[in-house]
Scaffold this motif. Structure first.
Motif, PDB file in Angstrom:
ATOM      1  N   HIS A 200       0.832  -1.201   0.000  1.00  0.00           N
ATOM      2  CA  HIS A 200       0.000   0.000   0.000  1.00  0.00           C
ATOM      3  C   HIS A 200       0.867   1.252   0.000  1.00  0.00           C
ATOM      4  O   HIS A 200       0.589   2.230  -0.720  1.00  0.00           O
ATOM      5  N   GLN A 201       1.939   1.240   0.798  1.00  0.00           N
ATOM      6  CA  GLN A 201       2.835   2.394   0.854  1.00  0.00           C
ATOM      7  C   GLN A 201       3.634   2.544  -0.438  1.00  0.00           C
ATOM      8  O   GLN A 201       3.860   3.659  -0.907  1.00  0.00           O
ATOM      9  N   LEU A 202       4.048   1.426  -1.021  1.00  0.00           N
ATOM     10  CA  LEU A 202       4.828   1.485  -2.262  1.00  0.00           C
ATOM     11  C   LEU A 202       4.026   2.133  -3.389  1.00  0.00           C
ATOM     12  O   LEU A 202       4.559   2.926  -4.165  1.00  0.00           O
ATOM     13  N   THR A 203       2.759   1.787  -3.474  1.00  0.00           N
ATOM     14  CA  THR A 203       1.940   2.342  -4.563  1.00  0.00           C
ATOM     15  C   THR A 203       1.766   3.851  -4.436  1.00  0.00           C
ATOM     16  O   THR A 203       1.550   4.534  -5.445  1.00  0.00           O
ATOM     17  N   HIS A 204       1.875   4.369  -3.225  1.00  0.00           N
ATOM     18  CA  HIS A 204       1.653   5.798  -3.011  1.00  0.00           C
ATOM     19  C   HIS A 204       2.932   6.630  -3.083  1.00  0.00           C
ATOM     20  O   HIS A 204       2.889   7.782  -3.541  1.00  0.00           O
ATOM     21  N   PHE A 205       4.065   6.069  -2.671  1.00  0.00           N
ATOM     22  CA  PHE A 205       5.239   6.909  -2.455  1.00  0.00           C
ATOM     23  C   PHE A 205       6.456   6.540  -3.297  1.00  0.00           C
ATOM     24  O   PHE A 205       7.432   7.287  -3.288  1.00  0.00           O
ATOM     25  N   ALA A 206       6.449   5.421  -3.990  1.00  0.00           N
ATOM     26  CA  ALA A 206       7.603   5.032  -4.812  1.00  0.00           C
ATOM     27  C   ALA A 206       7.392   5.475  -6.257  1.00  0.00           C
ATOM     28  O   ALA A 206       6.290   5.358  -6.800  1.00  0.00           O
ATOM     29  N   ASP A 207       8.449   5.991  -6.877  1.00  0.00           N
ATOM     30  CA  ASP A 207       8.385   6.331  -8.294  1.00  0.00           C
ATOM     31  C   ASP A 207       8.592   5.105  -9.162  1.00  0.00           C
ATOM     32  O   ASP A 207       8.073   5.026 -10.273  1.00  0.00           O
ATOM     33  N   CYS A 208       9.363   4.161  -8.672  1.00  0.00           N
ATOM     34  CA  CYS A 208       9.618   2.927  -9.422  1.00  0.00           C
ATOM     35  C   CYS A 208       9.932   1.817  -8.425  1.00  0.00           C
ATOM     36  O   CYS A 208      10.712   2.023  -7.492  1.00  0.00           O
ATOM     37  N   VAL A 209       9.307   0.660  -8.619  1.00  0.00           N
ATOM     38  CA  VAL A 209       9.534  -0.490  -7.746  1.00  0.00           C
ATOM     39  C   VAL A 209      10.118  -1.630  -8.574  1.00  0.00           C
ATOM     40  O   VAL A 209       9.568  -1.990  -9.624  1.00  0.00           O
ATOM     41  N   LEU A 210      11.236  -2.169  -8.100  1.00  0.00           N
ATOM     42  CA  LEU A 210      11.878  -3.310  -8.743  1.00  0.00           C
ATOM     43  C   LEU A 210      11.672  -4.516  -7.832  1.00  0.00           C
ATOM     44  O   LEU A 210      12.463  -4.767  -6.929  1.00  0.00           O
ATOM     45  N   PRO A 211      10.579  -5.266  -8.038  1.00  0.00           N
ATOM     46  CA  PRO A 211      10.284  -6.389  -7.128  1.00  0.00           C
ATOM     47  C   PRO A 211      11.141  -7.606  -7.425  1.00  0.00           C
ATOM     48  O   PRO A 211      11.409  -7.931  -8.583  1.00  0.00           O
ATOM     49  N   VAL A 212      11.576  -8.268  -6.368  1.00  0.00           N
ATOM     50  CA  VAL A 212      12.360  -9.491  -6.485  1.00  0.00           C
ATOM     51  C   VAL A 212      11.756 -10.532  -5.554  1.00  0.00           C
ATOM     52  O   VAL A 212      11.496 -10.241  -4.385  1.00  0.00           O
ATOM     53  N   GLU A 213      11.520 -11.727  -6.068  1.00  0.00           N
ATOM     54  CA  GLU A 213      10.949 -12.792  -5.242  1.00  0.00           C
ATOM     55  C   GLU A 213      12.077 -13.618  -4.640  1.00  0.00           C
ATOM     56  O   GLU A 213      13.022 -13.993  -5.338  1.00  0.00           O
ATOM     57  N   ASN A 214      12.008 -13.863  -3.355  1.00  0.00           N
ATOM     58  CA  ASN A 214      13.110 -14.481  -2.628  1.00  0.00           C
ATOM     59  C   ASN A 214      13.472 -15.856  -3.183  1.00  0.00           C
ATOM     60  O   ASN A 214      14.654 -16.207  -3.286  1.00  0.00           O
ATOM     61  N   GLN A 215      12.482 -16.647  -3.538  1.00  0.00           N
ATOM     62  CA  GLN A 215      12.753 -17.969  -4.077  1.00  0.00           C
ATOM     63  C   GLN A 215      13.496 -17.879  -5.400  1.00  0.00           C
ATOM     64  O   GLN A 215      14.362 -18.718  -5.698  1.00  0.00           O
ATOM     65  N   SER A 216      13.178 -16.859  -6.203  1.00  0.00           N
ATOM     66  CA  SER A 216      13.886 -16.664  -7.470  1.00  0.00           C
ATOM     67  C   SER A 216      15.359 -16.381  -7.230  1.00  0.00           C
ATOM     68  O   SER A 216      16.229 -16.882  -7.952  1.00  0.00           O
ATOM     69  N   LEU A 217      15.654 -15.578  -6.202  1.00  0.00           N
ATOM     70  CA  LEU A 217      17.056 -15.316  -5.871  1.00  0.00           C
ATOM     71  C   LEU A 217      17.763 -16.602  -5.465  1.00  0.00           C
ATOM     72  O   LEU A 217      18.911 -16.849  -5.855  1.00  0.00           O
ATOM     73  N   THR A 218      17.078 -17.424  -4.666  1.00  0.00           N
ATOM     74  CA  THR A 218      17.663 -18.700  -4.245  1.00  0.00           C
ATOM     75  C   THR A 218      17.936 -19.595  -5.440  1.00  0.00           C
ATOM     76  O   THR A 218      19.006 -20.233  -5.532  1.00  0.00           O
ATOM     77  N   ASP A 219      16.992 -19.659  -6.386  1.00  0.00           N
ATOM     78  CA  ASP A 219      17.168 -20.480  -7.589  1.00  0.00           C
ATOM     79  C   ASP A 219      18.338 -19.989  -8.433  1.00  0.00           C
ATOM     80  O   ASP A 219      19.118 -20.785  -8.969  1.00  0.00           O
ATOM     81  N   ILE A 220      18.473 -18.672  -8.562  1.00  0.00           N
ATOM     82  CA  ILE A 220      19.571 -18.107  -9.344  1.00  0.00           C
ATOM     83  C   ILE A 220      20.911 -18.461  -8.710  1.00  0.00           C
ATOM     84  O   ILE A 220      21.856 -18.882  -9.388  1.00  0.00           O
TER      85      ILE A 220
END
Length: 235
Positions: A200-220
């Motif tokens: 909710h806060q990200l949608t209001h106050f961030a100009d750009c969000v780079l989301p990363v999923e933790n499991q994806s990082l583990t797989d990489i």
């Protein structure tokens, strides 16, 4: 010539930040063979004379001045001091300004409300002052890069509180967020709720969000380790 300030919050944010600074130094070292403090390096680093107390910033000039001592344009925040202390004692410790860290000892208990409502209000002034000092060392501050998790109490709660604070205090400066989302098998029962409240806060106050999923990082990481072990590329 513009600069960016990295604000790393919570255990995850500071661990990701450590790897960010390590990679930034390696890439600059590969491209900057002469060891000069040039404009690309000044984006994320200050060149200081460490013989003075406090260290004095050396101007960029024509981009040919030799590197004296590099200091990251960073603010380190965590409500448990363990990870930040490890960073300061580790190989990259000298890159960080110890005056640009804000820590506590009790943590946020994986609770968004504790991070946002409790620590956010309590530590607003020292965090704001640390960010202001970092910004005063910039010639032209272009953006903030906020690193934090979405599942933990400090990362989600205090992280989004800081994001809102940056919007209030520096409305003309871009706010980029790298947010690490919990994996499906996350064992913290409150992480889905923390993530929703933080979004909710990200949608209001961030100009750009780079989301990363933790499991994806583990797989990489697993694929990289497998590739390194086998001596070949893994598709």
């Amino acid at each position: 010539m513009t600069q960016s300030i990295v604000v790393q919050v919570g255990q995850c944010g500071n661990q990701v930040g450590c790897r960010f600074w390590d990679l930034a130094l390696r890439e600059h070292a590969a491209a900057n063979k002469d060891g000069v403090f040039d404009e690309p390096l000044s984006t994320f680093f200050r060149n200081v004379d460490a013989r003075r107390s406090p260290p004095a910033d050396l101007p960029l000039g024509d981009g040919r001045r030799k590197i004296a001592t590099l200091k990251a344009r960073a603010v380190l925040v965590d409500m448990e001091e363990g990870v930040v202390n490890e960073l300061l004692k580790g190989p990259l410790g000298d890159v960080f300004d110890a005056r640009q860290q804000i820590t506590s000892v009790s943590g946020s208990g994986n609770n968004w409300a504790v991070g946002y409502q409790g620590y956010g209000r309590r530590y607003r002034e020292p965090i704001c002052e640390a960010v202001r000092k970092a910004s005063e060392a910039c010639d032209c501050l272009q953006s903030f890069l906020l690193l934090h998790s979405m599942g933990g109490g400090t990362g989600s709660g205090l992280g989004t509180y800081i994001l809102e604070m940056l919007s209030d205090e520096f409305p003309e400066v871009y706010r980029f967020v790298t947010a690490v989302y919990p994996s499906e098998d996350d064992d913290v029962v409150t992480s889905p709720y923390n993530s929703v409240l933080a979004m909710h806060q990200l949608t209001h106050f961030a100009d750009c969000v780079l989301p990363v999923e933790n499991q994806s990082l583990t797989d990489i990481c697993s694929r990289i380790n497998l590739s390194a072990g086998s001596g070949g590329a893994v598709a």
